[in-house]
Design an enzyme around this catalytic site. Structure first.
Site, short mmCIF file in Angstrom:
data_model
loop_
_atom_site.label_atom_id
_atom_site.label_comp_id
_atom_site.label_asym_id
_atom_site.label_seq_id
_atom_site.Cartn_x
_atom_site.Cartn_y
_atom_site.Cartn_z
N GLU A 1 0.82 -1.21 0.00
CA GLU A 1 0.00 0.00 0.00
C GLU A 1 0.86 1.27 0.00
O GLU A 1 0.66 2.16 0.81
CB GLU A 1 -0.95 -0.03 1.20
CG GLU A 1 -1.74 -1.33 1.26
CD GLU A 1 -2.55 -1.48 2.54
OE1 GLU A 1 -3.06 -0.46 3.01
OE2 GLU A 1 -2.68 -2.61 3.04
N GLU B 1 -6.72 -7.87 0.22
CA GLU B 1 -7.07 -7.89 1.64
C GLU B 1 -8.53 -7.49 1.79
O GLU B 1 -8.93 -6.43 1.33
CB GLU B 1 -6.22 -6.88 2.43
CG GLU B 1 -4.75 -7.19 2.37
CD GLU B 1 -3.90 -6.19 3.17
OE1 GLU B 1 -4.46 -5.39 3.93
OE2 GLU B 1 -2.68 -6.26 3.03
#
Ligand SMILES: *[C@@H]1O[C@H](CO)[C@@H](O)[C@H](O)[C@H]1NC(C)=O
Ligand SMILES: *[C@@H]1O[C@H](CO)[C@@H](O)[C@H](O)[C@H]1NC(C)=O
Ligand SMILES: *[C@@H]1O[C@H](CO)[C@@H](O)[C@H](O)[C@H]1NC(C)=O
Ligand SMILES: *[C@@H]1O[C@H](CO)[C@@H](O)[C@H](O)[C@H]1NC(C)=O
Ligand SMILES: *[C@@H]1O[C@H](CO)[C@@H](O)[C@H](O)[C@H]1NC(C)=O
Length: 423
Positions: free
Chosen positions: A117, A210
């Protein structure tokens, strides 16, 4: 739409799906007491979990996965992205952490996640200019090593790279965040060159890296809501319904496998409670990975070794309580007190109960060292289980490697449940 759902949502672009069906899981290891990797791998096998996403390429984890056939995504942590801007260094990484394991009977590596990320707004653009070169170098290193056809580099992105117009919440109507549109376009172009040859820009594969729901640490984070969330998600995934724009199978990795009591709680107290299993590898609530919502529990970790049934508690005979707040504070700096907060399972304890909870968490982190249950005479060891009906005073597991608190900059998101159900 309900606000403040605590939902984790991370996309991974440019991934090909020759891979098998079935749900994957994220295996994070930021815990003070880790289950042995072999135990965790057996847990995966016992529950038929065939895919796992890692946050590094730790040797003991990789060795435990060798020979199992489980599909693995290894990862380069953000702090190593800058190094990977050097092609020689990227080749080294691939040699040590990928091709070392790709022998027959080795690890079934499918992806290398380049960063985690990296474009998260809270990282203040620190990784903005170094992610794409790292991605190119890693894919080129994989190609050079002759494994580029089966192992793909990719970038896990928090859903905040992406914006939906307010009047049209479906993702296909969305656009990239204006500050990174140019960069995202470059990345997607590069990935589509290295993905299936026939893949056009529009159908670059995406996997959900996720997605999950925590069970503690926020008023919406509890077992009931997590159960409800997974009971909505899993049948949908099993039905291979996909999304209106991308019908069919979507590859999805649940976040996460096991609770991690040493994660940074900067995003919120819930950050340590994403596991579908507790810290000791035992299931928290019924979950049916086949998507039929059968009311049964997953199989827990086998042969888990616990410390002795001994707790640390507030000493009710203590006279001078002036240093109590400082001692609780100290205990909660090194032990995990997130279950004491508002909306959590131990929030209804009285003041003495709070102190006992904090002291016990510290004592357990310190492997029940008697010196760790003193707190200037405010604490004492007991062999009575001082748990309450809602609040479990835990006994830690025996752990070969006891790590210290590792601060992690982790991402989280508040997205409505609708986003996943009606995407
Ligand atoms: C292998 O990966 C780990 C991250 O899990 C990293 O710390 C290490 O530096 C890598 N090894 C090489 C030679 O790059
Ligand atoms: C980003 O910037 C803010 C405000 O300047 C600062 O508080 C924060 O610590 C920075 N975060 C990182 C990861 O550098
Ligand atoms: C990234 O590169 C651009 C263009 O070279 C530059 O303007 C910008 O300041 C850089 N950003 C960071 C965070 O280094
Ligand atoms: C116990 O601790 C929690 C979290 O710090 C706090 O919200 C609560 O008010 C405390 N309870 C008492 C009775 O002190
Ligand atoms: C202590 O009691 C709680 C609540 O009854 C229970 O869930 C837990 O398993 C017990 N712990 C041990 C170590 O026996």
């Amino acid at each position: 739409m309900e606000e403040n759902w605590v939902l984790r949502w991370v996309l991974v672009v440019g991934v090909m799906c020759w891979c098998g069906e079935g749900i994957g899981v994220n295996w994070g290891t930021q815990a003070t007491h880790k289950l042995p990797p072999d135990t965790v791998v057996q847990l995966l096998k016992d529950n038929g979990i065939q895919k796992v996403k890692l946050f590094d390429a730790d040797d003991s984890t990789m060795s435990a996965l060798a020979g199992t056939g489980i599909e693995v995504m290894v990862a380069i942590p953000n702090i190593q992205l800058l190094e990977m801007n050097d092609f020689g260094r990227a080749k080294q990484w691939v040699k040590k952490n990928v091709t070392r394991y790709t022998f027959n009977g080795g690890v079934n590596i499918k992806y290398v996640a380049v960063g985690n990320e990296p474009f998260l707004k809270s990282y203040n653009n620190s990784f903005l200019n170094i992610t794409f070169p790292a991605l190119q170098n890693i894919q080129n290193a994989l190609n050079d090593a002759g494994v580029g056809d089966t192992i793909k580099a990719t970038v896990p992105l928090n859903a905040d790279v992406y914006q939906s117009p307010e009047n049209n919440p479906v993702p296909s109507a969305g656009i990239f965040r204006p500050d990174i549109t140019g960069l995202m376009t470059q990345i997607v172009q590069f990935l589509s060159k290295n993905a299936l040859k026939s893949v056009g820009f529009g159908d670059l594969p995406i996997l959900v890296g996720e997605v999950g729901w925590p069970t503690e640490g926020d008023k919406n984070a509890n077992v009931g809501n997590a159960l409800r969330f997974y009971n909505g998600l899993l049948p949908r995934l099993a039905g291979n319904r996909g999304t209106p724009c991308r019908p069919g199978h979507i590859e999805v990795y649940l976040f996460g496998l096991i609770d991690e009591d040493a994660k940074s709680i900067a995003p919120g107290n819930f950050e340590r409670h994403w596991g579908i299993f507790r810290y000791d590898g035992q299931p928290k609530f019924p979950m049916d990975l086949s998507g039929q919502n059968q009311n049964k529990f997953l199989i827990g970790a086998q042969n888990v070794k616990y410390l002795a049934p001994r707790w640390c508690m507030f000493n009710p005979n203590a006279k001078d309580l002036t240093s109590l707040p400082d001692n609780i504070n100290y205990a909660c700096t090194f032990g995990d007190c997130t279950a004491l907060g508002y909306g959590s399972s131990c929030n209804n304890l009285d003041a003495n109960g709070n102190a006992s909870y904090a002291f016990n968490m510290y004592f357990q982190v310190q492997n029940q060292n008697p010196m760790a249950c003193n707190f200037q005479g405010l604490a004492k060891i007991t062999t009575d289980n001082i748990s309450t009906p809602t609040c479990n005073f835990i006994i830690q597991i025996v752990s070969s490697s006891v790590s210290s608190l590792i601060p992690s900059l982790v991402a989280f998101l508040f997205v409505s449940l609708f986003m996943i159900l009606f995407w």
